[in-house]
Design a protein around this motif. Structure first.
Motif, short mmCIF file in Angstrom:
data_model
loop_
_atom_site.label_atom_id
_atom_site.label_comp_id
_atom_site.label_asym_id
_atom_site.label_seq_id
_atom_site.Cartn_x
_atom_site.Cartn_y
_atom_site.Cartn_z
N GLU A 252 27.78 6.74 -8.35
CA GLU A 252 28.99 6.69 -9.17
C GLU A 252 28.70 7.07 -10.62
OE1 GLU A 252 32.27 3.40 -10.66
OE2 GLU A 252 31.24 3.06 -8.77
N GLU A 253 27.58 6.59 -11.14
CA GLU A 253 27.24 6.90 -12.54
C GLU A 253 26.91 8.37 -12.71
OE1 GLU A 253 27.98 4.55 -14.83
OE2 GLU A 253 28.57 3.55 -12.98
N VAL A 254 26.24 8.96 -11.71
CA VAL A 254 25.92 10.39 -11.78
C VAL A 254 27.19 11.22 -11.62
CG1 VAL A 254 24.73 12.28 -10.58
CG2 VAL A 254 23.53 10.13 -11.01
N GLU A 255 27.98 10.94 -10.58
CA GLU A 255 29.17 11.75 -10.28
C GLU A 255 30.24 11.66 -11.36
OE1 GLU A 255 30.23 10.63 -6.27
OE2 GLU A 255 28.25 11.24 -5.55
N SER A 256 30.33 10.52 -12.03
CA SER A 256 31.33 10.35 -13.09
C SER A 256 30.90 10.98 -14.41
CB SER A 256 31.59 8.86 -13.32
OG SER A 256 30.45 8.26 -13.92
N GLY A 257 29.62 11.33 -14.54
CA GLY A 257 29.10 11.87 -15.79
C GLY A 257 28.63 10.79 -16.76
N ARG A 258 28.77 9.52 -16.36
CA ARG A 258 28.36 8.44 -17.27
C ARG A 258 26.85 8.41 -17.49
NH1 ARG A 258 32.86 5.57 -14.73
NH2 ARG A 258 31.41 4.86 -13.11
N ARG B 67 33.74 8.32 -25.35
CA ARG B 67 33.34 8.47 -23.95
C ARG B 67 31.88 8.07 -23.77
NH1 ARG B 67 33.19 13.61 -23.70
NH2 ARG B 67 30.94 13.70 -23.53
N ILE B 68 31.03 8.50 -24.68
CA ILE B 68 29.60 8.16 -24.61
C ILE B 68 29.41 6.66 -24.77
CG2 ILE B 68 27.41 8.40 -25.86
CD1 ILE B 68 28.28 11.38 -26.33
N ALA B 69 30.17 6.05 -25.67
CA ALA B 69 30.09 4.59 -25.86
C ALA B 69 30.49 3.85 -24.59
CB ALA B 69 30.98 4.16 -27.03
N GLN B 70 31.57 4.29 -23.96
CA GLN B 70 32.03 3.64 -22.73
C GLN B 70 31.00 3.78 -21.62
OE1 GLN B 70 35.81 5.63 -22.34
NE2 GLN B 70 36.90 3.99 -23.41
N ALA B 71 30.41 4.96 -21.49
CA ALA B 71 29.39 5.18 -20.46
C ALA B 71 28.16 4.32 -20.72
CB ALA B 71 29.00 6.66 -20.43
N THR B 72 27.74 4.28 -21.96
CA THR B 72 26.55 3.50 -22.33
C THR B 72 26.79 2.02 -22.08
OG1 THR B 72 25.98 5.18 -23.97
CG2 THR B 72 24.92 3.03 -24.20
N THR B 73 27.97 1.53 -22.43
CA THR B 73 28.30 0.12 -22.21
C THR B 73 28.33 -0.21 -20.73
OG1 THR B 73 29.54 0.05 -24.27
CG2 THR B 73 30.04 -1.66 -22.65
N ARG B 74 28.90 0.67 -19.93
CA ARG B 74 28.97 0.45 -18.47
C ARG B 74 27.57 0.37 -17.86
NH1 ARG B 74 31.79 0.09 -13.34
NH2 ARG B 74 30.51 1.29 -11.93
N ILE B 75 26.71 1.31 -18.22
CA ILE B 75 25.36 1.31 -17.67
C ILE B 75 24.57 0.13 -18.19
CG2 ILE B 75 23.18 2.59 -17.66
CD1 ILE B 75 24.90 5.13 -17.31
N GLN B 76 24.77 -0.23 -19.43
CA GLN B 76 24.10 -1.41 -19.99
C GLN B 76 24.49 -2.65 -19.21
OE1 GLN B 76 25.22 -2.39 -24.00
NE2 GLN B 76 23.71 -4.01 -24.17
N ALA B 77 25.76 -2.80 -18.86
CA ALA B 77 26.22 -3.97 -18.10
C ALA B 77 25.60 -3.99 -16.71
CB ALA B 77 27.75 -3.97 -18.01
N LEU B 78 25.51 -2.83 -16.06
CA LEU B 78 24.87 -2.76 -14.74
C LEU B 78 23.40 -3.17 -14.83
CD1 LEU B 78 26.36 0.59 -13.37
CD2 LEU B 78 26.77 -1.71 -12.45
N LEU B 79 22.72 -2.66 -15.85
CA LEU B 79 21.30 -2.99 -16.02
C LEU B 79 21.09 -4.46 -16.40
CD1 LEU B 79 20.08 0.27 -17.80
CD2 LEU B 79 19.56 -0.49 -15.45
N GLU B 80 21.98 -5.00 -17.21
CA GLU B 80 21.89 -6.42 -17.59
C GLU B 80 22.02 -7.30 -16.35
OE1 GLU B 80 21.36 -9.75 -19.92
OE2 GLU B 80 21.22 -7.68 -20.61
#
Length: 124
Positions: A30-36, A60-73
């Motif tokens: 999902e993260e790859v396909e969405s471009g996040r 957009r970059i902030a939203q992607a970074t926040t999403r991935i940060q939450a997944l990693l957290e």
């Protein structure tokens, strides 16, 4: 580790994973396909934040970074529980998570959050 990154040349790499074994919940796909993933990596590699582009790009970059940060957290909390279950001391866990064995209380808080995440009562 089944996810692999092959460095093909300077500035070029190929990421490979199996959907069934490495990403059964589809988070990575999902993260790859969405471009996040691309956006978050852009944030990591940028020489300056000001150089990231227009307000829409930066948002957009902030939203992607926040999403991935939450997944990693979330994953880090689960890893903390697993490592503690395997017998690591608070100092060893702090070193594993933060590269600093003195951050025992941070490691303990991460472990406790991981236990709550699993619906369990933290046991220190």
């Amino acid at each position: 580790m089944a996810v692999s990154i092959e460095k093909t040349s300077t500035g070029t790499a190929t990421i490979t994973w199996s959907h069934q074994t490495d990403d059964p919940r589809g988070y990575l796909s999902e993260e790859v396909e969405s471009g996040r993933l691309e956006d978050a990596l852009t944030a990591i590699g940028a020489s300056t934040i000001e150089g990231l582009g227009t307000t829409a790009d930066v948002r957009r970059i902030a939203q992607a970074t926040t999403r991935i940060q939450a997944l990693l957290e979330r994953r880090m909390r689960g890893i903390a529980v697993e490592l503690r279950t395997q017998g690591l001391t608070w100092s060893e866990l702090a070193d594993a998570l933060y590269g600093d064995s003195a951050k025992r209380s941070s490691a303990q808080r991460t472990y406790e959050a991981g236990m709550r995440q699993r619906g369990l009562t933290p046991q220190t």
